[in-house]
Design a protein around this motif. Sequence first.
Motif, PDB file in Angstrom:
ATOM      1  N   LEU A 290      66.038 -18.986  12.621  1.00  0.00           N
ATOM      2  CA  LEU A 290      66.551 -17.875  11.822  1.00  0.00           C
ATOM      3  C   LEU A 290      66.850 -16.650  12.679  1.00  0.00           C
ATOM      4  O   LEU A 290      67.608 -15.776  12.277  1.00  0.00           O
TER       5      LEU A 290
ATOM      6  N   GLN B 208      63.025 -20.237   3.253  1.00  0.00           N
ATOM      7  CA  GLN B 208      63.065 -20.356   4.710  1.00  0.00           C
ATOM      8  C   GLN B 208      61.756 -20.900   5.288  1.00  0.00           C
ATOM      9  O   GLN B 208      61.757 -21.463   6.378  1.00  0.00           O
TER      10      GLN B 208
ATOM     11  N   CYS C 121      60.310 -17.230  12.339  1.00  0.00           N
ATOM     12  CA  CYS C 121      61.778 -17.161  12.284  1.00  0.00           C
ATOM     13  C   CYS C 121      62.402 -17.836  13.506  1.00  0.00           C
ATOM     14  O   CYS C 121      63.401 -18.548  13.379  1.00  0.00           O
TER      15      CYS C 121
ATOM     16  N   LEU D 144      62.153 -13.889   2.604  1.00  0.00           N
ATOM     17  CA  LEU D 144      62.460 -15.115   3.346  1.00  0.00           C
ATOM     18  C   LEU D 144      61.735 -16.317   2.746  1.00  0.00           C
ATOM     19  O   LEU D 144      62.295 -17.412   2.665  1.00  0.00           O
TER      20      LEU D 144
END
Length: 78
Positions: A74, A28, A69, A23
């Motif tokens: 995400l 991200q 996240c 990630l």
Amino acid sequence: MTAPEPVFAAPWHAQVFALTVHLHAAGQFTWSDWTAEFGAVLAEKGLDKALDGGEDYFGAWIEALERICAARGLAEAE
């Protein structure tokens, strides 16, 4: 010759580590963002006891990954 000791105590430790690295590599989150989140979770969890680097350490790792996240949309917090 003996086989080297495994780096991770359990397969899921390696998987959550790899997911985090993936990630990050996918853009991200920055590594600085990750270390800040993980450090915060370790500080919270370490207030009750010293983390031993095993299940409790990787439990904290998962919690930090879930938080980062969720904050970035995400994954849902649930």
